[in-house]
Design a protein around this motif. Structure first.
Motif, PDB file in Angstrom:
ATOM      1  N   GLY A 126      76.222 -46.958 -28.042  1.00 16.57           N
ATOM      2  CA  GLY A 126      77.496 -46.355 -28.215  1.00 16.57           C
ATOM      3  C   GLY A 126      78.478 -46.440 -26.814  1.00 16.57           C
ATOM      4  N   CYS A 127      77.741 -46.598 -25.783  1.00  9.43           N
ATOM      5  CA  CYS A 127      78.560 -46.452 -24.578  1.00  9.43           C
ATOM      6  C   CYS A 127      79.729 -47.628 -24.400  1.00  9.43           C
ATOM      7  CB  CYS A 127      77.743 -46.230 -23.302  1.00  9.43           C
ATOM      8  SG  CYS A 127      78.438 -46.298 -21.699  1.00  9.43           S
ATOM      9  N   PRO A 128      80.773 -47.143 -24.497  1.00 13.11           N
ATOM     10  CA  PRO A 128      81.895 -48.568 -24.202  1.00 13.11           C
ATOM     11  C   PRO A 128      81.790 -49.317 -23.116  1.00 13.11           C
ATOM     12  CG  PRO A 128      82.907 -46.312 -23.826  1.00 13.11           C
ATOM     13  CD  PRO A 128      81.393 -45.916 -24.119  1.00 13.11           C
ATOM     14  N   THR A 129      81.238 -48.761 -21.918  1.00 15.23           N
ATOM     15  CA  THR A 129      81.190 -49.540 -20.568  1.00 15.23           C
ATOM     16  C   THR A 129      79.877 -50.398 -20.452  1.00 15.23           C
ATOM     17  OG1 THR A 129      80.417 -47.805 -19.178  1.00 15.23           O
ATOM     18  CG2 THR A 129      82.806 -47.704 -19.576  1.00 15.23           C
ATOM     19  N   ASN A 130      78.654 -49.869 -21.460  1.00 14.93           N
ATOM     20  CA  ASN A 130      77.472 -50.302 -20.926  1.00 14.93           C
ATOM     21  C   ASN A 130      76.909 -49.524 -19.752  1.00 14.93           C
ATOM     22  OD1 ASN A 130      75.290 -52.065 -21.931  1.00 14.93           O
ATOM     23  ND2 ASN A 130      75.363 -53.322 -20.211  1.00 14.93           N
ATOM     24  N   GLY A 131      77.560 -48.573 -19.450  1.00 15.70           N
ATOM     25  CA  GLY A 131      76.896 -47.753 -18.227  1.00 15.70           C
ATOM     26  C   GLY A 131      75.927 -46.889 -18.264  1.00 15.70           C
ATOM     27  N   LEU A 132      75.717 -46.366 -19.894  1.00 14.94           N
ATOM     28  CA  LEU A 132      74.727 -45.824 -20.021  1.00 14.94           C
ATOM     29  C   LEU A 132      73.271 -46.720 -20.280  1.00 14.94           C
ATOM     30  CD1 LEU A 132      75.377 -42.894 -22.606  1.00 14.94           C
ATOM     31  CD2 LEU A 132      74.498 -42.488 -20.144  1.00 14.94           C
ATOM     32  N   GLN A 133      72.130 -46.457 -19.702  1.00 12.72           N
ATOM     33  CA  GLN A 133      71.063 -47.351 -20.023  1.00 12.72           C
ATOM     34  C   GLN A 133      69.595 -46.454 -19.919  1.00 12.72           C
ATOM     35  OE1 GLN A 133      70.978 -50.944 -19.289  1.00 12.72           O
ATOM     36  NE2 GLN A 133      72.991 -50.570 -19.781  1.00 12.72           N
ATOM     37  N   TYR A 168      70.693 -42.788 -18.863  1.00 18.42           N
ATOM     38  CA  TYR A 168      71.050 -42.462 -17.436  1.00 18.42           C
ATOM     39  C   TYR A 168      72.227 -43.041 -17.113  1.00 18.42           C
ATOM     40  CZ  TYR A 168      69.168 -46.187 -14.966  1.00 18.42           C
ATOM     41  OH  TYR A 168      68.596 -47.598 -14.582  1.00 18.42           O
ATOM     42  N   ILE A 169      73.104 -42.793 -16.324  1.00 21.35           N
ATOM     43  CA  ILE A 169      74.420 -43.470 -15.851  1.00 21.35           C
ATOM     44  C   ILE A 169      73.901 -44.303 -14.832  1.00 21.35           C
ATOM     45  CG2 ILE A 169      76.649 -43.488 -15.237  1.00 21.35           C
ATOM     46  CD1 ILE A 169      77.164 -40.733 -16.184  1.00 21.35           C
ATOM     47  N   ALA A 170      74.107 -45.831 -15.050  1.00 21.78           N
ATOM     48  CA  ALA A 170      73.873 -46.799 -14.014  1.00 21.78           C
ATOM     49  C   ALA A 170      75.380 -47.382 -13.738  1.00 21.78           C
ATOM     50  CB  ALA A 170      72.950 -47.748 -14.517  1.00 21.78           C
ATOM     51  N   PRO A 171      75.960 -46.862 -12.642  1.00 22.09           N
ATOM     52  CA  PRO A 171      77.163 -47.220 -12.337  1.00 22.09           C
ATOM     53  C   PRO A 171      77.611 -48.569 -12.211  1.00 22.09           C
ATOM     54  CG  PRO A 171      76.745 -45.272 -11.229  1.00 22.09           C
ATOM     55  CD  PRO A 171      75.581 -45.722 -11.843  1.00 22.09           C
ATOM     56  N   ARG A 172      76.639 -49.295 -11.633  1.00 19.68           N
ATOM     57  CA  ARG A 172      76.827 -50.781 -11.388  1.00 19.68           C
ATOM     58  C   ARG A 172      77.017 -51.621 -12.692  1.00 19.68           C
ATOM     59  NH1 ARG A 172      79.468 -52.143  -7.082  1.00 19.68           N
ATOM     60  NH2 ARG A 172      78.287 -54.390  -6.536  1.00 19.68           N
ATOM     61  N   LYS A 173      76.603 -51.097 -13.927  1.00 23.32           N
ATOM     62  CA  LYS A 173      76.770 -51.671 -15.050  1.00 23.32           C
ATOM     63  C   LYS A 173      77.877 -51.084 -15.797  1.00 23.32           C
ATOM     64  CE  LYS A 173      72.403 -52.994 -15.723  1.00 23.32           C
ATOM     65  NZ  LYS A 173      72.012 -54.570 -16.041  1.00 23.32           N
ATOM     66  N   GLY A 174      78.654 -50.058 -15.492  1.00 26.16           N
ATOM     67  CA  GLY A 174      79.749 -49.757 -16.095  1.00 26.16           C
ATOM     68  C   GLY A 174      80.213 -48.386 -15.575  1.00 26.16           C
ATOM     69  N   SER A 228      84.132 -36.544 -10.101  1.00 29.87           N
ATOM     70  CA  SER A 228      83.466 -36.069 -11.336  1.00 29.87           C
ATOM     71  C   SER A 228      82.064 -36.753 -11.226  1.00 29.87           C
ATOM     72  CB  SER A 228      84.335 -36.627 -12.466  1.00 29.87           C
ATOM     73  OG  SER A 228      84.263 -38.123 -12.441  1.00 29.87           O
ATOM     74  N   GLY A 229      81.785 -37.740 -10.307  1.00 32.19           N
ATOM     75  CA  GLY A 229      80.769 -38.599 -10.437  1.00 32.19           C
ATOM     76  C   GLY A 229      80.584 -39.509 -11.542  1.00 32.19           C
ATOM     77  N   CYS A 230      81.645 -40.123 -11.853  1.00 30.65           N
ATOM     78  CA  CYS A 230      81.732 -41.010 -13.096  1.00 30.65           C
ATOM     79  C   CYS A 230      81.355 -42.508 -12.676  1.00 30.65           C
ATOM     80  CB  CYS A 230      83.337 -41.098 -13.663  1.00 30.65           C
ATOM     81  SG  CYS A 230      84.520 -41.916 -12.504  1.00 30.65           S
ATOM     82  N   GLY A 231      81.176 -42.781 -11.392  1.00 29.40           N
ATOM     83  CA  GLY A 231      80.559 -44.019 -10.962  1.00 29.40           C
ATOM     84  C   GLY A 231      81.482 -45.137 -11.118  1.00 29.40           C
ATOM     85  N   ILE A 232      82.727 -45.161 -11.584  1.00 26.30           N
ATOM     86  CA  ILE A 232      83.698 -46.101 -11.652  1.00 26.30           C
ATOM     87  C   ILE A 232      84.130 -46.814 -10.398  1.00 26.30           C
ATOM     88  CG2 ILE A 232      86.076 -47.029 -12.374  1.00 26.30           C
ATOM     89  CD1 ILE A 232      85.900 -44.616 -14.524  1.00 26.30           C
ATOM     90  N   CYS A 233      84.134 -46.102  -9.247  1.00 28.74           N
ATOM     91  CA  CYS A 233      84.105 -46.630  -7.841  1.00 28.74           C
ATOM     92  C   CYS A 233      83.106 -47.269  -7.340  1.00 28.74           C
ATOM     93  CB  CYS A 233      84.375 -45.368  -6.712  1.00 28.74           C
ATOM     94  SG  CYS A 233      83.099 -44.303  -6.660  1.00 28.74           S
ATOM     95  N   GLU A 234      81.805 -47.045  -7.893  1.00 27.58           N
ATOM     96  CA  GLU A 234      80.685 -47.682  -7.455  1.00 27.58           C
ATOM     97  C   GLU A 234      80.557 -49.128  -8.279  1.00 27.58           C
ATOM     98  OE1 GLU A 234      75.654 -47.226  -7.881  1.00 27.58           O
ATOM     99  OE2 GLU A 234      77.015 -45.447  -7.698  1.00 27.58           O
ATOM    100  N   LYS A 235      81.084 -49.095  -9.455  1.00 27.98           N
ATOM    101  CA  LYS A 235      81.141 -50.413 -10.118  1.00 27.98           C
ATOM    102  C   LYS A 235      82.091 -51.280  -9.463  1.00 27.98           C
ATOM    103  CE  LYS A 235      81.331 -53.158 -13.620  1.00 27.98           C
ATOM    104  NZ  LYS A 235      80.305 -54.247 -13.797  1.00 27.98           N
TER     105      LYS A 235
END
Length: 200
Positions: free
Chosen positions: A46-53, A68-74, A151-158
Motif C-alpha cells: 500500500g505504500c505510495p512511494t514504494n519506500g516501505l520494503q 522498514y523505510i528504504a529512502p532510496r526506494k521512495g 521527521s526522518g522521512c528520507g525524501i532528501c535521501e531519495k
C-alpha cells in the motif's frame, strides 16, 4: 523449507548482529512491533512511494519480512500527502495512525565528505529543495539539517544525486509509541483513532 535449508547452510547466521532500521511512522516499539507484525506485506503493497520494503537480515533473523523505510526506494510521504495508509491497512495494529506533525522516525545526517556542496563546493541544494519540513536548509552554499524540524522521512535521501546518497536517515531522534499512545491526527481525535472502515 528453502529458507530452513539456507539457514542450515550458513553457519552462525542466527548470530548475525542486528542493526537499526527505520520503521514506518506509528510503528510500535521494536520488540512489540516484531512480535506483533505478521509480515503480511499489506503496508508494503500500500505504500505510495514504494519506500516501505520487507527487511531481510538488516534487523536480525527474527525480524525478516517486517517493513522498514528504504529512502532510496521512495521515502515516506506522511508529512506531505499520505494519510497513514500503512497504519490503515495493517490488520494487527503493529503500525498505528499518528499525527503527521509528531512523526519522528529518525534524523537525516549529511555525509560531508560525500556531499557535492560540502566536499566539492558544487552548487547543489537538491536535498534542501526536496525537504517537506524545511529541516534541510542552505547556509553559505552548504546544507545543514535542523534536528527540531527533521521527521526522518528520507525524501532528501531519495532526492540526493550522489550514488548511494550523501544524506542518510539515522535512528537518532526516533520516537516510538506504545499501543494506543500515538498522538492522533486532529481529524481522528474524535473517533478514537478509527479510520473510515471503523478499524482502530
Amino acid at each position: 523449507m528453502v529458507g530452513g535449508v539456507a539457514l542450515a547452510l550458513v553457519p552462525g547466521i542466527k548470530s548475525l548482529p542486528k542493526r537499526g532500521i527505520v520503521r514506518p511512522p506509528g510503528a510500535l516499539p521494536e520488540d512489540e512491533f516484531v512480535s506483533t507484525c505478521i509480515v503480511c506485506q499489506e503496508c508494503v503493497r500500500g505504500c505510495p512511494t514504494n519506500g516501505l520494503q520487507p527487511a531481510l537480515l538488516e534487523a536480525g533473523i527474527g525480524a525478516m519480512g517486517t517493513p522498514y523505510i528504504a529512502p532510496r526506494k521512495g521515502g515516506c510521504l506522511l508529512n506531505r500527502s499520505c494519510s497513514n495508509l500503512c497504519a490503515k491497512v495493517c490488520p494487527v495494529g503493529a503500525i498505528q495512525v499518528i499525527d503527521q506533525a509528531k512523526m519522528k522516525v529518525g534524523l537525516a545526517v549529511v555525509a560531508r565528505d560525500r556531499c557535492l556542496a560540502w566536499a566539492q563546493g558544487a552548487k547543489c541544494l537538491v536535498c534542501a529543495e526536496a525537504c517537506p519540513t524545511e529541516a534541510a536548509t542552505p547556509h553559505q552554499g552548504r546544507v545543514f539539517v535542523n534536528p527540531a524540524k527533521c521527521s526522518g522521512c528520507g525524501i532528501c535521501e531519495k532526492a540526493c544525486p550522489v550514488v548511494d546518497s550523501a544524506i542518510h536517515v539515522t535512528l537518532e531522534q526516533e520516537v516510538r509509541y506504545a499501543r494506543g499512545q500515538a498522538p492522533l491526527p486532529p481529524a481522528d481525535k474524535g473517533t478514537g483513532g478509527r479510520d473510515e472502515t471503523g478499524k482502530t
